[in-house]
Scaffold this active site. Sequence first.
Site, PDB file in Angstrom:
ATOM      1  N   HIS A  11       0.846  -1.195   0.000  1.00  0.00           N
ATOM      2  CA  HIS A  11       0.000   0.000   0.000  1.00  0.00           C
ATOM      3  C   HIS A  11       0.882   1.246   0.000  1.00  0.00           C
ATOM      4  CE1 HIS A  11      -4.044  -1.739   0.721  1.00  0.00           C
ATOM      5  NE2 HIS A  11      -3.331  -2.742   1.213  1.00  0.00           N
ATOM      6  N   ASP A  51      -6.700  -8.889  27.061  1.00  0.00           N
ATOM      7  CA  ASP A  51      -6.286  -8.328  28.354  1.00  0.00           C
ATOM      8  C   ASP A  51      -6.204  -9.418  29.420  1.00  0.00           C
ATOM      9  OD1 ASP A  51      -6.261  -5.661  27.386  1.00  0.00           O
ATOM     10  OD2 ASP A  51      -8.420  -5.510  27.662  1.00  0.00           O
TER      11      ASP A  51
END
Length: 548
Positions: A194, A401
């Site tokens: 990209h 987490d």
Amino acid sequence: MPVVHLLDYVAGNVRSLANAIEKVGYSIEWITKPADIEKAPTLILPGVGHFGHCLTQFTEGGYLEPIRKHIEAGKPFLGICVGLQALFEGSEECPNVAGLSLIPERLIRFDDRNKSVPHIGWNSAKVARTGHTNKRSFYGLQDGSKYYYVHSYAAPYRSGVLEAAGWTVATAKYGDEHFVGAIGRRNVLATQFHPEKSGAAGLRLLKAFLEGHEWGSLLHTMQAEPDQGLTRRVIACLDVRTNDHGDLVVTKGDQYDVREKAGTAATGLVRNLGKPVDMARKYYEQGADEITFLNITSFRNCPLVDLPMLEVLRRTAESVFVPLTIGGGIQATMDSDGSEVSALEVATMYFKSGADKVSIGSDAVVAALDFYTNGKRLSGQTAIELISAAYGNQAVVVSVDPKRVYVRSASETAHTSIQTTNHGPAGERFCWYQCTVRGGRESADMDVQQLVQAVEAMGAGEILLNCIDKDGSNTGFDIELVREVKRCVKIPVIASSGAGTPAHFAEVFQNTGTDAALGAGMFHRGEHTVKDVKDHLLDRGLLVRDLE
């Protein structure tokens, strides 16, 4: 200002491509129907996601034949990512869908037995230096530059085959696989990477293409063969929320507590470390390979279209040309007017504002629990599945987490445990990593291994691996945790939580095989810069992207 035509078929983050084109001095006209292509002097075809999905959209929208005629007429054409893949005969990703067949070759999936897939990050695009190409640059490509790739399928490179058909080929290497990074012939240029997300190197290619400068001078003559291959990514993370005065600020917590501790003039107030857009630009200029925004304010009473984080992304994408990730609130919700909005629609708002990836947290844990309850059957309706189906799995990050739960022996828990060198408070020699939700405030009956394997099955493309025990500690990453998660999944892993010095980045890269590492507080407080980290990694023999 000269005009370039850009085809938008809901290809993810086209806003950043438009910003990059405007940055190099061109204005955009959007192609909204097939008839528009005939009048376009220069056409750019972006694309992210699934080969079959994109090519089917082109065909059903009536675009494929006008694109073919544009190319056959000799008018300039640039294809990006799936826009490159469309030039080929087909892809293993969807064998029954045909490409344009300008190139009679097929794309194959990267081998994931010894490396992460998707291939995400900064890699080379090196043109073979023979004959007339010696000491010349093809559309601004430089041997020592790195470009941003994100894909699972690629065109294998076989020396001389494509060149014999008149193509100029720039190659990259991932593991032991060489593949086509960019390719061009006459009026056609296509890149697997990209350019709009490749910093100064990508802007240079866009400018050369739009100005018609196929061949130019190399900026630097390399004294030695440049290192090919994927670099170690260094990511700057910005936790964003409103402070006590209602301003949107970057903050940082200690074990997720973002308020100032007792004994300071600001005791109890939200820690204010700066303005999000300004700090993102600063880290980009220091050489950050990606920027991650984690929105930790819910903005419950705000209409979705007016969410402050959308404006943060729009403004950041105007001047920051590396990948942007946004996390927080990527879930099905109810708008302020009472209308229901799907997680896919929320993600689309962020992609249209400049995000390249969305990060999903607590909802991923809920989805994983359902996945196991239903005998590991996919529902097709989770946020991960819906977004990855529409935009590709590389667009979906799952933020994990976990926290340590110590046990005296592995037999004390039904969850997967490890023998740890960091013993517990009572001398425990084993621990397991329990997943949490709601910013670490609630625990789930799930270990980290279960979670990451479930979300990989659902279509997540990357794991952002936090650690509650390490958050804000400045003592280094949890090496045992990162190593364990890398063992469990094939997709890339980003190590997070605990970084306090450049040496901590070197430690996690050298000892775990992690694909990227993320820093926050050490950057925000000015203790170290992104460049400090990269210089240290380079000194330790690790491959990094140079700042241009």
